[in-house]
Design a protein around this motif. Structure first.
Motif, PDB file in Angstrom:
ATOM      1  N   GLU A  73      26.963  25.361 -30.140  1.00 32.69           N
ATOM      2  CA  GLU A  73      26.552  26.336 -31.148  1.00 32.69           C
ATOM      3  C   GLU A  73      25.049  26.622 -31.050  1.00 32.69           C
ATOM      4  N   ASP A  75      23.180  26.410 -28.340  1.00 29.70           N
ATOM      5  CA  ASP A  75      23.007  27.231 -27.133  1.00 29.70           C
ATOM      6  C   ASP A  75      23.314  28.694 -27.431  1.00 29.70           C
ATOM      7  N   LYS A  76      24.376  28.910 -28.214  1.00 29.10           N
ATOM      8  CA  LYS A  76      24.757  30.285 -28.548  1.00 29.10           C
ATOM      9  C   LYS A  76      23.694  30.941 -29.412  1.00 29.10           C
ATOM     10  N   GLN A  77      23.189  30.199 -30.391  1.00 28.34           N
ATOM     11  CA  GLN A  77      22.182  30.766 -31.282  1.00 28.34           C
ATOM     12  C   GLN A  77      20.863  31.041 -30.560  1.00 28.34           C
ATOM     13  N   ASN A  79      20.629  31.832 -27.437  1.00 29.64           N
ATOM     14  CA  ASN A  79      20.907  32.746 -26.321  1.00 29.64           C
ATOM     15  C   ASN A  79      20.598  32.104 -24.966  1.00 29.64           C
TER      16      ASN A  79
END
Length: 390
Positions: A73, A75-77, A79
């Motif tokens: 999560e 990593d996703k936030q 980018n």
């Protein structure tokens, strides 16, 4: 000029300096910065003596997988690209691969992941078969992540548990249950594991319990599971009231209880109807209980999970035994307790403690009141049917 040149040569970055600079600037959640130090990757020796048979190794690796879900999560936030992602470094060393991410449809956040044994990666390191004790698939669930894009839904589920001591109304419960049921169907329940931290441990416990009711028993590991709720407080008040009422009744003259079956037969017993049901169906509690025994890891300084250590009766601590059976009719579990004296909450509730090099755990063999209450419905007696007595 020569001196200037010499200075330039001295200050020119070498390979070692560049490596040190990268490490200094590394993310605090990078595996080589905050991960375990003394855990080896699988190798050919595991074919002879599997590291997964060591409870400390197993606990450490499973905790790393949960950390990976937090980082998926993050990593996703942030980018992050595939090359700069933090999460994969937490499962690749152990020869696992990501096969599924669980997405919360309310905010699009990642709250869980399914990791499966990576046979190709293992073969590359001459690990020809999966080590004994290593699960084929693990469902890992993260806890509350206090970030702007996740905090709202995470806190919503925290409050759901606080109010009702149940997470079944959350979309995450449904998603986790479907994912676990799917991998258990593919690989067999004995080859599957579910684990969670904090709020994720609450989901893991209730999802594992839901499958256990279906006769599907999976290995379950719960790190800092929540133990505080308003529902529990109300229930405690009710239990005290029942205790007072039962004590009052015990002061009255005792008499035997007579039950009449559908065939007109009379059954007289000083213990009443409950004893008759046990005689008729048999006491299945002991045999059923051993099929699903969750592992709980709690810290006495963590006020979120510390109530799991409250005993319902006599407490007995012994590191050489396992609490895998009922004691005095209560439901037991494998409860591992860390006690380092007084600790700050964030340290006591953190996931990192469970792969710490100086970790000292004590298996607490006790009649845990909270564990018993949460798992009691799994082993309740079947509803009596209208069958004539022999």
């Amino acid at each position: 000029m020569a001196k200037i040149g010499a200075a330039e040569i001295t200050l020119a970055p070498t390979k070692e300096n560049a490596t040190a600079l990268v490490e200094e600037e590394a993310h605090p959640y990078a595996f080589h910065v905050s991960g375990p130090r003394n855990v080896a990757s699988p190798n050919w020796r595991d074919l002879i003596n599997s590291s997964w048979k060591d409870p400390n190794h197993k606990r450490t690796v499973i905790a790393c997988f949960i950390q990976a879900v937090y980082l998926l999560e993050i990593d996703k936030q942030e980018n992050r690209t595939e090359e700069s992602a933090l999460a994969p470094k937490w499962w690749i060393p152990f020869k696992y691969k990501l096969t599924q991410t669980l997405i919360d449809e309310r905010d699009g956040s990642i709250y869980g992941a399914v990791l499966e044994w990576d046979r190709a990666a293992a073969m590359a390191d001459l690990v020809l078969i999966r080590p004994s004790g290593a699960p084929k698939a693990i469902l890992a669930l993260r806890g509350t992540l206090l970030k702007s894009s996740t905090i709202r839904r995470d806190i919503e589920d925290d409050l759901r548990f606080l109010a009702w001591e149940s997470l079944k109304g959350s979309v995450r419960f449904k998603g986790a249950l479907e994912a676990l049921r799917s991998v258990a169907g593919s690989y067999g329940s004995s080859n599957v594991c579910i684990a969670g931290h904090s709020l994720g441990a609450g989901f893991a416990l209730q999802v594992g319990k839901a499958l256990a009711k279906e006769g599907i028993y999976v290995d379950t590991h719960l790190f800092n599971p929540p133990s505080v709720s308003l529902a529990m407080s109300v229930r405690n008040i009710g239990e005290k009231a029942i205790f007072a009422w039962n004590r009052f009744k015990s002061m009255l003259p005792s008499s035997s209880v007579t039950q009449t079956s559908d065939e007109g037969q009379k059954i007289t017993s000083p213990m009443g109807f409950k004893n008759w049901v046990l005689h008729f169906y048999g006491d299945k509690t002991s045999s059923e209980l051993k099929k699903w025994v969750p592992h709980l890891y709690v810290n006495n300084s963590d006020y979120i999970c510390c109530y799991y250590t409250d005993p319902a009766g006599t407490v007995e601590n012994n590191a050489n035994k396992e609490n895998s059976g009922p004691i005095n009719g209560q439901v037991a579990a494998k409860l591992f307790v860390m006690s380092k004296g007084k600790q700050k909450f964030l340290e006591a509730h953190g996931l990192q403690q469970w792969w710490s090099d100086d970790l000292e755990l004590q298996m607490s063999l006790q009649n845990s009141k909270l564990i018993s209450r949460q798992l009691r419905s799994l082993y309740s007696l079947p509803a009596p049917q209208k069958t004539p007595l022999q």
